[in-house]
Each structure stands twice: as C-alpha cells, then as structure tokens.
Design an enzyme around this catalytic site. Structure first.
Site, PDB file in Angstrom:
ATOM      1  N   SER A   1       0.654  -1.325   0.060  1.00 28.55           N
ATOM      2  CA  SER A   1      -0.086   0.031   0.114  1.00 28.55           C
ATOM      3  C   SER A   1       0.882   1.266   0.006  1.00 28.55           C
ATOM      4  O   SER A   1       0.472   2.503  -0.192  1.00 28.55           O
ATOM      5  CB  SER A   1      -1.015   0.065   1.177  1.00 28.55           C
ATOM      6  OG  SER A   1      -0.158   0.232   2.477  1.00 28.55           O
TER       7      SER A   1
ATOM      8  N   LYS B   1       0.438   4.667   6.770  1.00 28.05           N
ATOM      9  CA  LYS B   1       0.089   5.470   5.932  1.00 28.05           C
ATOM     10  C   LYS B   1       0.972   6.922   5.731  1.00 28.05           C
ATOM     11  O   LYS B   1       1.577   7.196   6.700  1.00 28.05           O
ATOM     12  CB  LYS B   1      -1.346   5.707   5.886  1.00 28.05           C
ATOM     13  CG  LYS B   1      -2.011   4.536   6.075  1.00 28.05           C
ATOM     14  CD  LYS B   1      -2.059   3.784   4.621  1.00 28.05           C
ATOM     15  CE  LYS B   1      -2.818   2.386   4.886  1.00 28.05           C
ATOM     16  NZ  LYS B   1      -2.743   1.419   3.708  1.00 28.05           N
TER      17      LYS B   1
END
Length: 240
Positions: free
Chosen positions: A77, A122
C-alpha cells in the site's frame, strides 16, 4: 653558621616530587562496585558474559518501548517508496513534547476500532481542520483549496483517487492515504465507518524515519515538499 636544618637522604627520599603521583589501593566504593558485579555474575550461568547480554537486552527493550521501534511493511500500500518486507525504524518521540504530525509524514498507528485490529502505515494528507477534496479538474487532491502535486511519491500509473471525496478533518485526527492508491485501504475506504476514516492523533505510534532493511534499500525518509504550500485551515481557500 647556617643553622637551617639540612634534609637528610632519608628526608629527601620520603618526599614525593611534584611530578610524581601516588596511587593507593582501590577505595571502598570501587571495591564494593567490583564485588557487586562479580557477585551478580556468579548468580547467572555464564557469568559476566551472560550478565552483559542481559543488560544489552534490557537496554534494547527500553529503546523499543520508549524511543525507536522497528516495523515491517506488510503490504504494497505504500509502494514504490516502501516495499513488502522492508523494515522501517519508527521514531516514537517524534510527536512528544508538543510536536504533532504534519502533512506528508509517514506514520505508523494502531488501527483498532477504525481500520482493523493491527498497526498500519500511511501518509498524512490532512490534519485537524483541513478540508481535503478529490479531485480538481486536473485530477489532483486539494487540501484547503491548494492542489497537491503527489507525482514524486505516488505509485506510477495510479491516480490520486478513483473515489471522489470531500471531507473536513476533525481536530485531533488525521486523514491518511497510502502511496499506492489502487492497492491501499485507507481513510477513503472508511468514511462511513466509526470515526469517519480519521485516525486519532493519540493512536499514532510514531513517524517512520528510516528504511533500515534491506541494506541496499536503506535510506532516510523525508517529508515531501508537495505539501509545503498548503495553507493552514481557515486562512485561505479552504472552501474554494
């Protein structure tokens, strides 16, 4: 007649010269310290070697608990910057003593109750008060009315988002996205979940500052300049 007493040879030899130094036996403190180490070493198998290893282990445990923590990248990701299996060093003191996460930081956080029962990594796109919109006419994300050029870290071939959104980040929370937008479950996917996809700042474990493994990929992680021109919320263009 000179009446001053002349020193004898014995007198001369008994006086140390200014350049001479005398060293006596170890004092009580030194003897106590050495005796304590020797006694502790006799209590464990392997003696002082085992004791030294135990001290090192405790030091590393304290370091990992309060200062630095390794984190293994579990998914793609955050590609291309962070690849599956990479190990990053998380700075747990980055947001202590009054410091707060900033746009562009890569953070590791506890997603329990928001993303899932695990730790996630993230990039911070919006902080408390920001309005984050996707997308403008050129397909760019806007933060407080300012378009952000994410080409420097976005996965090649990905658009900033295939899912449109328009959110205002509540105070004390973060809006986070993965760099590989087409392969990232992030704030966009949890807008209807408890918390609205936002991550409480209190659940941030720390900032990822270094890739430490593999050695060929080791590097320091820098905050990109893409967010440098984003105005603070409410100052200009937040609702433009």
């Amino acid at each position: 007649m000179d009446t001053e007493a002349q020193p004898t040879e014995r007198d001369r030899s008994s006086r140390p010269s200014g350049s001479e130094t005398t060293s006596g036996p170890a004092g009580p403190e030194d003897r106590s310290r050495f005796a304590l180490v020797a006694r502790a070493g006799s209590w464990v198998p392997g003696g002082r070697i085992t004791l030294t290893l135990l001290f090192c282990l405790v030091f590393l445990l304290l370091l990992s608990t309060f200062v630095l923590r390794p984190f293994q990248i579990p998914s793609g990701s955050m590609e291309p910057g962070l690849r599956i299996g990479d190990r990053v060093l998380v700075n747990k003191l980055a947001y202590r003593f009054g410091a707060v996460p900033r746009r562009g930081d890569i953070v590791v956080f506890d997603g329990t109750g928001y993303f899932g029962h695990a730790d996630y990594i993230k990039r911070v796109v919006g902080v408390g008060g920001d309005r984050v919109v996707c997308c403008d006419r050129e397909g760019r994300i806007q933060v407080n009315g300012r378009p952000v050029d994410e080409s420097g870290f976005l996965h090649p071939g990905d658009s900033p988002s295939a899912v449109p959104f328009d959110v205002v980040v509540p105070g004390g929370t973060l809006f986070v996205l993965g760099d590989h937008r087409s392969d990232s479950s992030d704030s966009r996917d949890h807008l209807g979940s408890p918390g609205g996809g936002m991550i409480p700042v209190g659940d941030v474990i720390g900032r990822a500052d270094w890739i430490i493994w593999p050695s060929a990929h080791a590097t320091r992680l820098h905050r990109p300049d893409a967010y440098a021109r984003v105005p603070d919320a409410g100052r200009t263009g937040a609702h433009g």
